[in-house]
Design a protein around this motif. Sequence first.
Motif, PDB file in Angstrom:
ATOM      1  N   PHE A 119       0.836  -1.199   0.000  1.00 16.17           N
ATOM      2  CA  PHE A 119       0.000   0.000   0.000  1.00 16.17           C
ATOM      3  C   PHE A 119       0.874   1.253   0.000  1.00 16.17           C
ATOM      4  O   PHE A 119       0.639   2.200  -0.761  1.00 16.17           O
ATOM      5  N   SER A 120       1.894   1.254   0.825  1.00 14.67           N
ATOM      6  CA  SER A 120       2.803   2.396   0.867  1.00 14.67           C
ATOM      7  C   SER A 120       3.555   2.544  -0.454  1.00 14.67           C
ATOM      8  O   SER A 120       3.704   3.667  -0.962  1.00 14.67           O
ATOM      9  N   LEU A 121       4.012   1.452  -1.022  1.00 19.30           N
ATOM     10  CA  LEU A 121       4.700   1.513  -2.313  1.00 19.30           C
ATOM     11  C   LEU A 121       3.767   2.065  -3.379  1.00 19.30           C
ATOM     12  O   LEU A 121       4.174   2.894  -4.214  1.00 19.30           O
ATOM     13  N   ALA A 174       8.983   3.581   0.576  1.00 20.06           N
ATOM     14  CA  ALA A 174       7.764   2.841   0.913  1.00 20.06           C
ATOM     15  C   ALA A 174       7.883   2.210   2.295  1.00 20.06           C
ATOM     16  O   ALA A 174       6.918   2.219   3.077  1.00 20.06           O
ATOM     17  N   TRP A 175       9.044   1.662   2.603  1.00 22.62           N
ATOM     18  CA  TRP A 175       9.230   1.053   3.920  1.00 22.62           C
ATOM     19  C   TRP A 175       9.148   2.116   5.019  1.00 22.62           C
ATOM     20  O   TRP A 175       8.480   1.914   6.043  1.00 22.62           O
ATOM     21  N   LEU A 176       9.793   3.261   4.793  1.00 23.30           N
ATOM     22  CA  LEU A 176       9.734   4.344   5.771  1.00 23.30           C
ATOM     23  C   LEU A 176       8.293   4.849   5.930  1.00 23.30           C
ATOM     24  O   LEU A 176       7.835   5.119   7.045  1.00 23.30           O
ATOM     25  N   PHE A 177       7.583   4.972   4.822  1.00 23.30           N
ATOM     26  CA  PHE A 177       6.192   5.424   4.864  1.00 23.30           C
ATOM     27  C   PHE A 177       5.328   4.406   5.596  1.00 23.30           C
ATOM     28  O   PHE A 177       4.436   4.778   6.369  1.00 23.30           O
ATOM     29  N   HIS A 178       5.602   3.139   5.369  1.00 23.36           N
ATOM     30  CA  HIS A 178       4.862   2.082   6.058  1.00 23.36           C
ATOM     31  C   HIS A 178       5.055   2.189   7.566  1.00 23.36           C
ATOM     32  O   HIS A 178       4.082   2.073   8.340  1.00 23.36           O
TER      33      HIS A 178
END
Length: 382
Positions: free
Chosen positions: A310-312, A347-351
């Motif tokens: 989802f973040s990606l 994306a990982w940071l946003f997740h």
Amino acid sequence: MGKATGETERMHALDGVRGVAAVVVLLYHLTLMARPRLEETAGLWEWITQSPLRPLTAGSEAVLVFFVLSGLVVSIPALSSSFDWLRYYPSRLIRLYLPVVGAVLFAVALIVFVPRLPGAITPDSWLADRVASSVSLSQVIDESSLLPQTYTIVNVLWSLRWEVIFSVLLPVFVVVGLAVRRRRALAAVVSIALMVLGRVIDVDALVYLPTFFLGTLIAVSLPELRAWTDRRNRRGSGLLWGTLAVASVGLLIASWLARPIAPAGSDLSAALWGLAGAGAAGLIVVAIGSPLAKRMLSARLPLWLGRVSFSLYLVHVPVLASVAFVIGDGRWWLVAAISIPASFAIAWLFHVAVETPAHRLARRAGSRVASRHDRVPEPIAS
């Protein structure tokens, strides 16, 4: 596009499907960015988009996979007699909207701090026409609301608009799904026919809502589907699952494979495109039933991709666009080399920083609403 819950916790392959689909959307937007240069080499664009390679970049079709997944995993808990609708609505909307707002603000920051000069990219290209190079406060508010039909700050948000519509209408989907459970094959055929009609007459609601409904049909039929797949797998069913997987991919990209005889814009091409939702549903059935597919999709990498999918999905276009405006889309290969790993890292940071806290807040908000309702005293009978 929320994660599976309840009974779907045992279907880890669905998270793998979600991760693979998110990567396909990323590759799709990379090809759109590179298209002006790819078309300079005779036949290269057609070779990528109208061949068996197309599933790797079938981004619009991958979104239909997301829709079927949502129809499945969001419907399953709602089928329980103990499902709490008061808890569901605030929780579901927070889980969708907070990451959306975070993604819009992230994209705005990139637009403000990374120059987006028109001369850096090809005129009349996807980047020039579909990605914002400047923003206004009203545009930020509009896109964060998920009310418009088109988006340029984070242009994937068009699909989240339909996720919200489906989420609000979930009781209707569940009631209809249960009502047609005994005639689910006919209901699936009608849904596919509506999707085809929707493509031909260009009515998005007829395309996307039946796609979600196919997921709901799978949800209401899950016990029977599992019993059927268990019987098949005990007899050895590799050929069955392989055939279904190939057929589903074929339906997913039929309109592209048929381009030589059904040009884009023709009714036949639109009708074939309408079959993509059926292909998406078929792939979900394969992921649920095929032992090989379950092993592959439950591996560590697909599961990690599913965790950040989802973040990606939300951050990759702003990252891609920013890199392309700095480097220029003429060097698309360098843009891809930088933006792909950057998209995964961000994306990982946003997740971690946005999506996970949003899920926690959603659970707390849902519990608070439900507990307040439980504390309301019953009226005294007169």
